[in-house]
Design an enzyme around this catalytic site. Structure first.
Site, short mmCIF file in Angstrom:
data_model
loop_
_atom_site.label_atom_id
_atom_site.label_comp_id
_atom_site.label_asym_id
_atom_site.label_seq_id
_atom_site.Cartn_x
_atom_site.Cartn_y
_atom_site.Cartn_z
N ASP A 17 0.87 -1.16 0.00
CA ASP A 17 0.00 0.00 0.00
C ASP A 17 0.92 1.23 0.00
O ASP A 17 2.09 1.14 0.37
CB ASP A 17 -0.93 0.00 1.21
CG ASP A 17 -2.21 0.77 0.94
OD1 ASP A 17 -2.23 1.61 0.03
OD2 ASP A 17 -3.21 0.55 1.66
N GLU A 60 -16.78 10.61 5.73
CA GLU A 60 -16.20 9.28 5.90
C GLU A 60 -15.34 8.94 4.70
O GLU A 60 -15.67 9.26 3.57
CB GLU A 60 -17.29 8.22 6.09
CG GLU A 60 -18.23 8.05 4.91
CD GLU A 60 -19.16 6.85 5.06
OE1 GLU A 60 -18.96 6.02 5.97
OE2 GLU A 60 -20.10 6.74 4.24
#
Length: 870
Positions: free
Chosen positions: A270, A616
């Site tokens: 990542d 979010e």
């Protein structure tokens, strides 16, 4: 001289390899198989060249005719972040709510076509090395949405391992194509493997789970995509697992991924994940040791930073062998060869994809179809819906009613045209009086009443702003300057900002003189992504120069009439989308009593609320009540929204709550009192049209919840606890507000004739069938769901677990028989040691339009039978 050199390099990158190197090497011989060609190519590279290819931004190797390539690209729900206009589908959680694997397959296929067109166009433009134009997509996100507070759960296919596996497999199949030799695009399963928040802790968190939970919940989807779907890539997660960073995990990366599952594709970290080894997890002393360990564990690409550049040093220091570097580099080039990057265009059918596929009518129609399919009708008391199209006045309220950010979700592209709910209703009712007010924000009732201040701003005698753009993110050097009338910009990464400046690692300065037209306060509001500074008369009054994704801040100026104030806004952008906006006005608290008085003569009220990607998402700086760092601290609908709906309900008029969200929201008061509730997620570019179609009866909804909607925060275990005890419908023993798999229709259905054997031998397949009839007078879709449960309490197993589903269309009175076939693995349960085993004894099989014991009123009856496995 530099300008000429740049042109020459662009021409080089755009030339076919056969022209550049004249086919003088075996790796350029298309008659050889990919393995021989890859082996030959890597054998000709220096150590330094090999290491360079292990960065996401892999540089060109001119002497070998290798063009630059950036591995980093996204296609979560349509090609993301590209500078070109593309088709945007519903967010992943919304696509999961369709329970339609064929629709998802088609979406992935269409998105791969658009990605190919973009890649072909980039090559023609000499931009093949740019980010977000490549063919290696870091999607799908198949993490299990174990806790509704996780802000990135919207990117997943929900909380169920089986649904996630099936939908993920459909995506991979659609994206990678069916050519026997070439990949259409390369999918990447992420984030491997035990990863689902909290976002603020993801770089330091150590996940500890039992072998049972690991194999029962967290690994099934990854196994499906790696072993059966042959996904080309895997992304390892930021967090640690059993004290080792996931990208350096013995169990996950070596024992399971490479040995048990025989994965031969590439693995990427990542982004910035390798830095976490020595900066956050503190498991390694420096970049060289961290990089060497990651490579030894099979992490082939480092994304985001350049820790892998230290691999040259690591090899020289004996931390790993150059031959171990070769293993990774060969995997990387094998993927690129399979994508046809080193073969003539005429040999690769996908390389001939025209840019005419971008936002084609077929793709836009499918986006609308999936937006409709994703909508879940949660409540429809006394047939409040559909609303009549003959209404004379309809009131549309709420923070999401006209919010384009909410419908696009995150990890998104930009379409040419998008439809908010307000726009959809207006188009549906051209002759009605459609009244709109935002009324409230997501978490408060005090709005900034914006005003048009542009005629009060001037620079050097010209109205507007002096805009200066810099080709770096530090406001240095000679800028490109121009005059701009207003300050509201949104660029996709790589999009043109000014001559020679694109939206990546750039900065800007906007200067104007604001002439006040009245005495009193005026509030300036800045929204920016990534960072900004705001100055008034040379004094810095706001400093959000550090990364401020989706941040908005205000400054109140006590102005004097006739006085001029110099205003300077400085902005920088790193990667991802670039947004900067300056607004001005005065705050006003919404008077609910006055609002109700204004709208009491309406025929119906549509309130569009919920939450949005502004609240979010991934590692965000958001500090509103109930939200933190991209996650949620409470799953309750913000109180101000409930208070407003109470006032609206008091009018006695039909109130429809249209909810947008990427996660489960607790709405106990609304579930009890509001007559109609529709959840439309983040529905993509056609969200508004789809919602209007459902509200006014032009589309019969059939979406199902891919997550449990709990009643309150008290239903949830500790967010940081990765044990599945008490989590998701499979292990939650309480009563949900709306269960996984729930969703209403305007039609009604009847189930009958669940036909299956009374017993089968262990290791055999279970074949069964069930009949469904549309008992209403309207054509409708039904999602048939098949669950198994184990009544033997001595064997640890889920309370119930999905093992089959199918979305079908039935005309009035039409009857269909569906057949299901469950493999021995689907009839197995995970033992405490993590090993799958067919359970001997009785199993309960149920079929219906919902979970067992959670009846769906429009799906009618639920059928159950017991089978004995010998």
């Amino acid at each position: 001289m530099k300008f000429k050199l740049k042109i020459s390099l662009c021409l080089f990158l755009a030339l076919p390899l056969s022209v550049i190197a004249q086919n003088k090497y075996p790796f350029q011989n298309t008659k050889l198989d990919f393995k021989k060609r890859v082996d030959d190519l890597v054998s000709r590279m220096t150590l330094e060249e090999k290491v360079g290819q292990m960065l996401n931004a892999a540089p060109a190797i001119p002497r070998l005719g290798i063009p630059a390539y950036d591995w980093w690209n996204e296609v979560l729900h349509g090609v993301a972040r590209t500078p070109f206009k593309v088709t945007v589908y519903p967010q992943a959680i919304g696509m999961a709510a369709t329970f339609d694997k064929q629709s998802l397959f088609k979406m992935a296929d269409y998105s791969a076509s658009e990605g190919r067109a973009i890649n072909n166009k980039a090559i023609e433009m000499g931009r093949s090395g740019d980010r977000y134009v490549g063919l290696t997509y870091w999607t799908p996100n198949i993490n299990i949405f174990r806790d509704p507070r996780w802000g990135r759960g919207q990117e997943t296919y929900g909380e169920d391992p089986y649904l996630t596996s099936v939908m993920g497999a459909s995506f991979v199949k659609g994206l990678q194509g069916d050519d026997p030799k070439y990949l259409k695009a390369a999918a990447c399963a992420k984030h491997y493997a035990v990863h689902s928040g909290p976002e603020p802790d993801r770089h330091v968190f150590n996940a500890e789970v039992s072998k049972y939970d690991l194999w029962d919940t967290y690994l099934p989807a990854f196994r499906k995509l790696v072993v059966e779907s042959k996904v080309e890539g895997v992304m390892c997660a930021y967090n640690a697992f059993q004290t080792q960073p996931c990208c350096g995990s013995d169990l996950l990366m070596v024992d399971i991924l490479r040995k048990q599952w025989n994965f031969t594709g590439y693995v990427t970290s990542d982004c910035w994940g390798i830095d976490d080894f020595f900066k956050n997890h503190k498991t390694h002393k420096d970049a060289a040791s961290a990089s060497a360990d990651a490579v030894l564990h099979g992490t082939d690409v480092e994304c985001g930073t350049d820790a892998y550049k230290s691999l040259v040093k690591a090899v020289k220091e004996g931390k790993l062998l150059e031959s171990q570097i070769d293993v990774s580099v060969k995997r990387l080039f094998m993927t690129r060869f399979k994508l046809g990057m080193f073969d003539p265009k005429e040999m690769v059918k996908y390389a001939q994809t025209s840019s005419s596929v971008l936002e084609s009518d077929e793709h836009k129609a499918h986006s609308l179809k999936m937006a409709r399919q994703s909508i879940v009708m949660l409540k429809n008391k006394n047939n409040t819906l559909p609303l009549s199209k003959s209404v004379k006045k309809i009131v549309v309220l709420g923070p999401n009613a006209d919010n384009p950010i909410a419908i696009l979700g995150n990890y998104n592209g930009t379409p040419s045209v998008l439809k908010t709910v307000l726009q959809g209703i207006k188009e549906k009712l051209p002759n009605a009086n459609v009244v709109y007010e935002k009324a409230i924000n997501f978490t408060n009732d005090t709005l900034l009443a914006y005003r048009n201040y542009s005629n009060q701003c001037s620079f050097d005698g010209k109205q507007g702003f002096k805009a200066e753009y810099f080709a770096n993110n530090e406001l240095k050097g000679n800028p490109v300057s121009r005059q701009e009338q207003s300050l509201e910009h949104a660029w996709q990464e790589g999009q043109q900002v000014g001559e020679g400046i694109v939206a990546r690692n750039f900065s800007a300065r906007y200067t104007t003189n604001y002439l006040s037209d009245a005495d009193g306060p005026v509030t300036f509001e800045i929204e920016g992504d990534d960072g900004y500074r705001f100055k008034v008369d040379g004094k810095e009054v706001i400093n959000a120069w550090t990364r401020n994704r989706w941040g908005a801040q205000q400054y109140k100026l006590l102005a004097q009439k006739g006085k001029s104030y110099q205003i300077v806004l400085e902005y920088w952008q790193g990667d991802g989308k670039a947004n900067i906006k300056l607004s001005a006005g005065n705050y006003q608290k919404t008077n609910f009593i006055a609002l109700v008085e204004r709208i009491k003569d309406a025929d119906a009220i549509v309130y569009v609320g919920g939450i949005s990607p502004q609240l979010e998402g991934e590692e965000m700086k958001v500090n509103f009540p109930g939200f933190s760092g991209g996650d949620r601290t409470s799953i309750m609908l913000p109180k101000v929204q409930t208070d407003l709906m109470k006032a609206l309900h008091g009018t006695g008029k039909p109130v429809v709550f249209v909810m947008m969200t990427g996660s489960a929201i607790a709405i106990p008061w609304e579930a009890e009192n509001i007559p109609a509730i529709v959840n439309c997620w983040y529905g993509g570019q056609s969200a508004g049209t789809a919602v209007a179609d459902v509200l006014f009866g032009d589309y019969n909804p059939a979406g199902r919840l891919p997550v449990t909607f709990y009643a309150s925060d008290s239903d949830l275990p500790n967010f940081s606890d990765y044990s599945m005890t008490g989590r998701t419908y499979r292990y939650f023993s309480g009563k949900p507000l709306y269960g996984f798999g729930y969703g209403l229709s305007y039609s009604s259905f009847k189930y009958e004739q669940l036909i299956m054997p009374a017993q089968i031998k262990g290791g055999a397949r279970l074949n069964l069938s069930v009949a469904i009839t549309n008992t209403s007078n309207i054509t409708g879709e039904e999602v048939v769901q098949l669950y198994i449960s184990n009544p033997n309490s001595k064997v640890k197993s889920p309370i119930k677990t999905l093992k089959g589903f199918e979305r079908i269309v039935l005309k009035p009175g039409e009857r269909k028989v569906l057949k299901f076939s469950l493999s021995p693995r689907e009839l197995s349960f995970i033992k405490e040691d993590g090993v799958a085993q067919v359970i001997k004894g009785k199993l309960v099989i149920s079929a219906g339009g919902s979970q067992p014991d959670e009846m769906n009123p429009t799906s009618g009856n639920l059928l159950k039978k017991t089978i004995t496995i010998l």
